[in-house]
Design a protein around this motif. Structure first.
Motif, PDB file in Angstrom:
ATOM      1  N   GLY A   1      14.087 -16.961   1.980  1.00 21.85           N
ATOM      2  CA  GLY A   1      15.408 -16.601   2.494  1.00 21.85           C
ATOM      3  C   GLY A   1      16.396 -17.742   2.480  1.00 21.85           C
ATOM      4  O   GLY A   1      17.411 -17.693   3.171  1.00 21.85           O
ATOM      5  N   VAL A   2      16.129 -18.784   1.652  1.00 23.17           N
ATOM      6  CA  VAL A   2      17.039 -19.935   1.606  1.00 23.17           C
ATOM      7  C   VAL A   2      17.478 -20.207   0.178  1.00 23.17           C
ATOM      8  O   VAL A   2      17.557 -21.350  -0.253  1.00 23.17           O
ATOM      9  CB  VAL A   2      16.374 -21.209   2.191  1.00 23.17           C
ATOM     10  N   GLU A   3      17.746 -19.133  -0.570  1.00 19.97           N
ATOM     11  CA  GLU A   3      18.147 -19.290  -1.969  1.00 19.97           C
ATOM     12  C   GLU A   3      19.392 -20.163  -2.071  1.00 19.97           C
ATOM     13  O   GLU A   3      20.356 -19.994  -1.334  1.00 19.97           O
ATOM     14  CB  GLU A   3      18.444 -17.923  -2.601  1.00 19.97           C
ATOM     15  N   LYS A   4      19.349 -21.083  -3.008  1.00 17.60           N
ATOM     16  CA  LYS A   4      20.497 -21.941  -3.289  1.00 17.60           C
ATOM     17  C   LYS A   4      21.239 -21.398  -4.499  1.00 17.60           C
ATOM     18  O   LYS A   4      20.683 -20.705  -5.336  1.00 17.60           O
ATOM     19  CB  LYS A   4      20.031 -23.379  -3.567  1.00 17.60           C
ATOM     20  N   GLY A   5      22.490 -21.739  -4.614  1.00 17.65           N
ATOM     21  CA  GLY A   5      23.286 -21.259  -5.730  1.00 17.65           C
ATOM     22  C   GLY A   5      23.040 -22.067  -6.980  1.00 17.65           C
ATOM     23  O   GLY A   5      23.959 -22.656  -7.530  1.00 17.65           O
ATOM     24  N   GLN A   6      21.768 -22.098  -7.406  1.00 18.39           N
ATOM     25  CA  GLN A   6      21.410 -22.900  -8.572  1.00 18.39           C
ATOM     26  C   GLN A   6      21.513 -22.051  -9.830  1.00 18.39           C
ATOM     27  O   GLN A   6      21.070 -20.914  -9.865  1.00 18.39           O
ATOM     28  CB  GLN A   6      19.983 -23.423  -8.427  1.00 18.39           C
ATOM     29  N   ASN A   7      22.073 -22.610 -10.869  1.00 13.99           N
ATOM     30  CA  ASN A   7      22.265 -21.897 -12.120  1.00 13.99           C
ATOM     31  C   ASN A   7      21.137 -22.263 -13.078  1.00 13.99           C
ATOM     32  O   ASN A   7      20.991 -23.415 -13.475  1.00 13.99           O
ATOM     33  CB  ASN A   7      23.616 -22.286 -12.730  1.00 13.99           C
TER      34      ASN A   7
ATOM     35  N   ASN B   1      11.394   4.475   7.700  1.00 14.96           N
ATOM     36  CA  ASN B   1      12.276   3.691   8.562  1.00 14.96           C
ATOM     37  C   ASN B   1      13.729   3.746   8.096  1.00 14.96           C
ATOM     38  O   ASN B   1      14.652   3.505   8.873  1.00 14.96           O
ATOM     39  CB  ASN B   1      11.814   2.230   8.608  1.00 14.96           C
ATOM     40  N   SER B   2      13.916   4.048   6.783  1.00 18.11           N
ATOM     41  CA  SER B   2      15.267   4.184   6.226  1.00 18.11           C
ATOM     42  C   SER B   2      15.709   5.652   6.184  1.00 18.11           C
ATOM     43  O   SER B   2      16.741   5.972   5.582  1.00 18.11           O
ATOM     44  CB  SER B   2      15.316   3.596   4.812  1.00 18.11           C
ATOM     45  N   GLY B   3      14.884   6.516   6.773  1.00 21.38           N
ATOM     46  CA  GLY B   3      15.230   7.932   6.815  1.00 21.38           C
ATOM     47  C   GLY B   3      14.917   8.690   5.547  1.00 21.38           C
ATOM     48  O   GLY B   3      15.484   9.756   5.294  1.00 21.38           O
ATOM     49  N   VAL B   4      14.000   8.143   4.721  1.00 25.63           N
ATOM     50  CA  VAL B   4      13.646   8.788   3.450  1.00 25.63           C
ATOM     51  C   VAL B   4      12.182   9.198   3.484  1.00 25.63           C
ATOM     52  O   VAL B   4      11.305   8.400   3.846  1.00 25.63           O
ATOM     53  CB  VAL B   4      13.881   7.826   2.262  1.00 25.63           C
TER      54      VAL B   4
ATOM     55  N   VAL C   1      15.755  -4.695   2.077  1.00 21.86           N
ATOM     56  CA  VAL C   1      15.876  -6.108   1.710  1.00 21.86           C
ATOM     57  C   VAL C   1      15.580  -6.981   2.921  1.00 21.86           C
ATOM     58  O   VAL C   1      14.794  -7.930   2.860  1.00 21.86           O
ATOM     59  CB  VAL C   1      17.270  -6.420   1.146  1.00 21.86           C
ATOM     60  N   THR C   2      16.206  -6.653   4.035  1.00 21.28           N
ATOM     61  CA  THR C   2      15.995  -7.417   5.272  1.00 21.28           C
ATOM     62  C   THR C   2      14.580  -7.252   5.782  1.00 21.28           C
ATOM     63  O   THR C   2      13.945  -8.222   6.232  1.00 21.28           O
ATOM     64  CB  THR C   2      16.995  -6.960   6.346  1.00 21.28           C
ATOM     65  N   GLU C   3      14.067  -6.024   5.707  1.00 21.19           N
ATOM     66  CA  GLU C   3      12.718  -5.761   6.212  1.00 21.19           C
ATOM     67  C   GLU C   3      11.671  -6.541   5.419  1.00 21.19           C
ATOM     68  O   GLU C   3      10.752  -7.132   5.989  1.00 21.19           O
ATOM     69  CB  GLU C   3      12.428  -4.257   6.149  1.00 21.19           C
ATOM     70  N   PHE C   4      11.809  -6.561   4.093  1.00 20.67           N
ATOM     71  CA  PHE C   4      10.863  -7.327   3.280  1.00 20.67           C
ATOM     72  C   PHE C   4      11.043  -8.827   3.484  1.00 20.67           C
ATOM     73  O   PHE C   4      10.075  -9.592   3.406  1.00 20.67           O
ATOM     74  CB  PHE C   4      11.040  -6.975   1.801  1.00 20.67           C
ATOM     75  N   ALA C   5      12.271  -9.261   3.752  1.00 21.81           N
ATOM     76  CA  ALA C   5      12.535 -10.689   3.956  1.00 21.81           C
ATOM     77  C   ALA C   5      11.757 -11.231   5.146  1.00 21.81           C
ATOM     78  O   ALA C   5      11.336 -12.400   5.137  1.00 21.81           O
ATOM     79  CB  ALA C   5      14.025 -10.934   4.133  1.00 21.81           C
TER      80      ALA C   5
ATOM     81  N   SER D   1       0.837  -1.196   0.000  1.00 20.28           N
ATOM     82  CA  SER D   1       0.000   0.000   0.000  1.00 20.28           C
ATOM     83  C   SER D   1       0.875   1.251   0.000  1.00 20.28           C
ATOM     84  O   SER D   1       2.065   1.204   0.346  1.00 20.28           O
ATOM     85  CB  SER D   1      -0.918   0.007   1.225  1.00 20.28           C
ATOM     86  N   LEU D   2       0.291   2.370  -0.363  1.00 24.36           N
ATOM     87  CA  LEU D   2       1.023   3.640  -0.345  1.00 24.36           C
ATOM     88  C   LEU D   2       1.485   3.959   1.074  1.00 24.36           C
ATOM     89  O   LEU D   2       2.623   4.414   1.283  1.00 24.36           O
ATOM     90  CB  LEU D   2       0.139   4.756  -0.888  1.00 24.36           C
ATOM     91  N   ALA D   3       0.617   3.707   2.059  1.00 26.47           N
ATOM     92  CA  ALA D   3       0.976   3.977   3.453  1.00 26.47           C
ATOM     93  C   ALA D   3       2.160   3.125   3.897  1.00 26.47           C
ATOM     94  O   ALA D   3       3.085   3.617   4.556  1.00 26.47           O
ATOM     95  CB  ALA D   3      -0.224   3.720   4.366  1.00 26.47           C
ATOM     96  N   ASP D   4       2.148   1.836   3.523  1.00 26.56           N
ATOM     97  CA  ASP D   4       3.267   0.961   3.893  1.00 26.56           C
ATOM     98  C   ASP D   4       4.555   1.404   3.204  1.00 26.56           C
ATOM     99  O   ASP D   4       5.640   1.375   3.804  1.00 26.56           O
ATOM    100  CB  ASP D   4       2.950  -0.484   3.521  1.00 26.56           C
ATOM    101  N   CYS D   5       4.443   1.794   1.944  1.00 25.41           N
ATOM    102  CA  CYS D   5       5.622   2.278   1.220  1.00 25.41           C
ATOM    103  C   CYS D   5       6.210   3.500   1.919  1.00 25.41           C
ATOM    104  O   CYS D   5       7.435   3.608   2.093  1.00 25.41           O
ATOM    105  CB  CYS D   5       5.243   2.611  -0.223  1.00 25.41           C
ATOM    106  N   LYS D   6       5.336   4.399   2.327  1.00 22.42           N
ATOM    107  CA  LYS D   6       5.778   5.604   3.040  1.00 22.42           C
ATOM    108  C   LYS D   6       6.482   5.235   4.336  1.00 22.42           C
ATOM    109  O   LYS D   6       7.538   5.787   4.682  1.00 22.42           O
ATOM    110  CB  LYS D   6       4.569   6.504   3.309  1.00 22.42           C
ATOM    111  N   ASP D   7       5.909   4.267   5.080  1.00 20.54           N
ATOM    112  CA  ASP D   7       6.484   3.858   6.363  1.00 20.54           C
ATOM    113  C   ASP D   7       7.824   3.138   6.175  1.00 20.54           C
ATOM    114  O   ASP D   7       8.766   3.366   6.936  1.00 20.54           O
ATOM    115  CB  ASP D   7       5.507   2.939   7.108  1.00 20.54           C
ATOM    116  N   TYR D   8       7.901   2.261   5.173  1.00 23.28           N
ATOM    117  CA  TYR D   8       9.151   1.545   4.913  1.00 23.28           C
ATOM    118  C   TYR D   8      10.288   2.522   4.634  1.00 23.28           C
ATOM    119  O   TYR D   8      11.397   2.390   5.156  1.00 23.28           O
ATOM    120  CB  TYR D   8       8.995   0.592   3.730  1.00 23.28           C
ATOM    121  N   LEU D   9      10.016   3.511   3.792  1.00 24.60           N
ATOM    122  CA  LEU D   9      11.046   4.480   3.452  1.00 24.60           C
ATOM    123  C   LEU D   9      11.377   5.364   4.646  1.00 24.60           C
ATOM    124  O   LEU D   9      12.544   5.735   4.855  1.00 24.60           O
ATOM    125  CB  LEU D   9      10.607   5.328   2.257  1.00 24.60           C
TER     126      LEU D   9
END
Length: 450
Positions: free
Chosen positions: A389-395, A136-139, A171-175, A126-134
């Motif tokens: 959060g468990v990505e493997k190094g698969q090609n 939290n990063s000082g933006v 990245v961590t917050e969304f994870a 949501s727009l509100a969540d986007c505003k809050d996420y940023l």
């Protein structure tokens, strides 16, 4: 089933009703867009539109004064950003935002159930969540950060994209919410091409990536060097210099892609490059040069890369291709069948690893369904792992085994690429209306939805 119903119909049913039922059968079969020949490992996949086309947010462009149109929607959005108290009692439209990081959209995965392949979804917030996420990063979120993608007036929502590449903490917050930034190309391979909703999501992701990448490489005016600023909700940019004010529009890079056909010997010319997945062969392709027609580009590129002289050039279809390098944010692949006037191949080794003539039966075998299905499953599981959060190094470029455990001698690009449909339509000699076609099955074949 339809034929069974016809044979069991009471004599009391009028001929007109029988004809109506037969018409229903014909119409149903004509709308089957994905079919498989069970007797072999090959198939023809016919899509109503290519991957990255058919964007559901752009199917109906609202008029300029409509509240869902870019400029009125941006005005409403800015009002909400300035006064957060209005958000819960504001009239439509409401807003959803798709964050991107380094060209990768936010995505989630349902994880799949039992033997079902996981499905991915775009990570709208949501727009509100986007505003809050940023925040939290000082933006502080500004309306100029957002790029208009389109709307679905039926659900009173306007959709936006935002580049958050500079905010690494997100990245961590969304994870923590099982969301991850995933390459569009990975999502492309992971998409079930039989799922129209998923194909629509992929088209949205491709459009958004193209726009954001264009904004990223269009920061300064090419005329005076001053900073460019977004206008019209990010659909244009304008020079900030009052004496200049040059406008620029989103960039599109046209590319011809062609299947070269030897009519006399019933063969097609396929090429391979070192960057290709092992055993994969595809069509020739090249960028159009200034002052050149599409047909001229087909003939020139074919001659330069293979020494083959081309005569007749027939248009097939086109496909937006937003998964190239960021310096070329949206290529437009314009597809052709082209007919050879000469047959001797002289490969330009700086452009291609190899190019060879292949007969129809060999190319038909290269349409290896199991290869595509395996790749789709592998990519879908990778997206799921990333979101967990468990990505493997698969090609994803690794060799994919076919269902029997054996490798096909060769295969061609999957159904997400226009090359597949250029090749498939020649192999099956379909009569195309755009991309959609009706498959001519062998008598021994049968049909099943994938």
């Amino acid at each position: 089933m339809f034929f069974s119903l016809l044979s069991q119909t009471s004599p009391l049913i009028s001929l007109s009703k029988k004809l109506s039922l037969l018409h229903t059968l014909t119409k149903t079969l004509s709308h089957l867009t994905i079919t498989k020949t069970i007797s072999t490992s090959t198939m023809a996949i016919n899509l109503k539109s290519h991957a990255f086309a058919g964007n559901p947010l752009r199917s109906k462009i609202p008029k300029a004064e409509d509240p869902f149109a870019p400029i009125p929607a941006l005005k409403t959005l800015k009002t909400q950003l300035l006064d957060s108290t209005t958000e819960h009692h504001v009239s439509p439209p409401t807003f959803k935002v798709l964050p991107f990081r380094k060209g990768r959209p936010l995505a989630s995965s349902n994880g799949g159930v039992g033997d079902l392949v996981p499905n991915w979804n775009l990570g709208w917030i949501s727009l509100a969540d986007c505003k809050d996420y940023l925040a939290n990063s000082g933006v502080q979120l500004n309306g100029d950060f957002l790029v208009y993608l389109g709307s679905r007036p039926e659900d009173d929502v306007v959709y936006w994209a935002i580049d958050v590449s500079d905010e690494g903490g997100l990245v961590t917050e969304f994870a923590t919410k099982k969301l991850s930034f995933v390459e569009v190309r990975t999502l492309m391979v992971a998409t079930d091409w039989a799922d129209s909703v998923a194909m629509g999501e992929l088209a949205i992701a491709g459009h958004a990536r193209a726009l954001l990448e264009w904004h990223s490489i269009s920061r300064f005016c090419g005329h005076c060097g001053e900073k460019m600023v977004p206008i019209e909700a990010g659909s244009r940019k304008q020079c900030s210099n009052e004496l200049c004010k040059k406008k620029v529009y989103p960039r599109v890079d046209p590319v011809v892609i062609m299947l070269i056909i030897d009519r006399e010997n019933d063969r097609a010319l396929l090429s391979k490059q070192s960057r290709f997945v092992p055993r994969m062969w595809s069509c020739l392709a090249g960028f159009i040069e200034p002052g050149e027609s599409l047909e001229e580009a087909v003939r020139r590129e074919t001659w330069e890369e293979t020494g083959i002289e081309v005569g007749e050039v027939v248009y097939h279809s086109s496909q937006p291709w937003p998964v190239g390098p960021s310096s070329m944010p949206c290529q437009l692949m314009v597809g052709f069948h082209a007919y050879a006037k000469s047959l001797e191949i002289n490969v330009d080794k700086e452009e291609l690893e190899d190019a060879q003539w292949h007969n129809r039966e060999d190319v038909k075998k290269a349409l290896a369904f199991a290869e595509y299905q395996k790749a789709q499953r592998t990519a879908a599981v990778k997206v799921e792992q990333m979101c967990k959060g468990v990505e493997k190094g698969q090609n994803l470029a690794a060799d994919f085994n076919v269902e029997s455990g054996e490798l096909a001698t060769m295969f061609v690009p999957g159904p997400f690429a226009i090359a597949h449909h250029l090749i498939s339509s020649w192999v099956y000699q379909d009569s195309f209306n755009g991309v959609e076609a009706h498959l001519k099955l062998p008598r021994s074949g049968s049909m099943s939805s994938l």
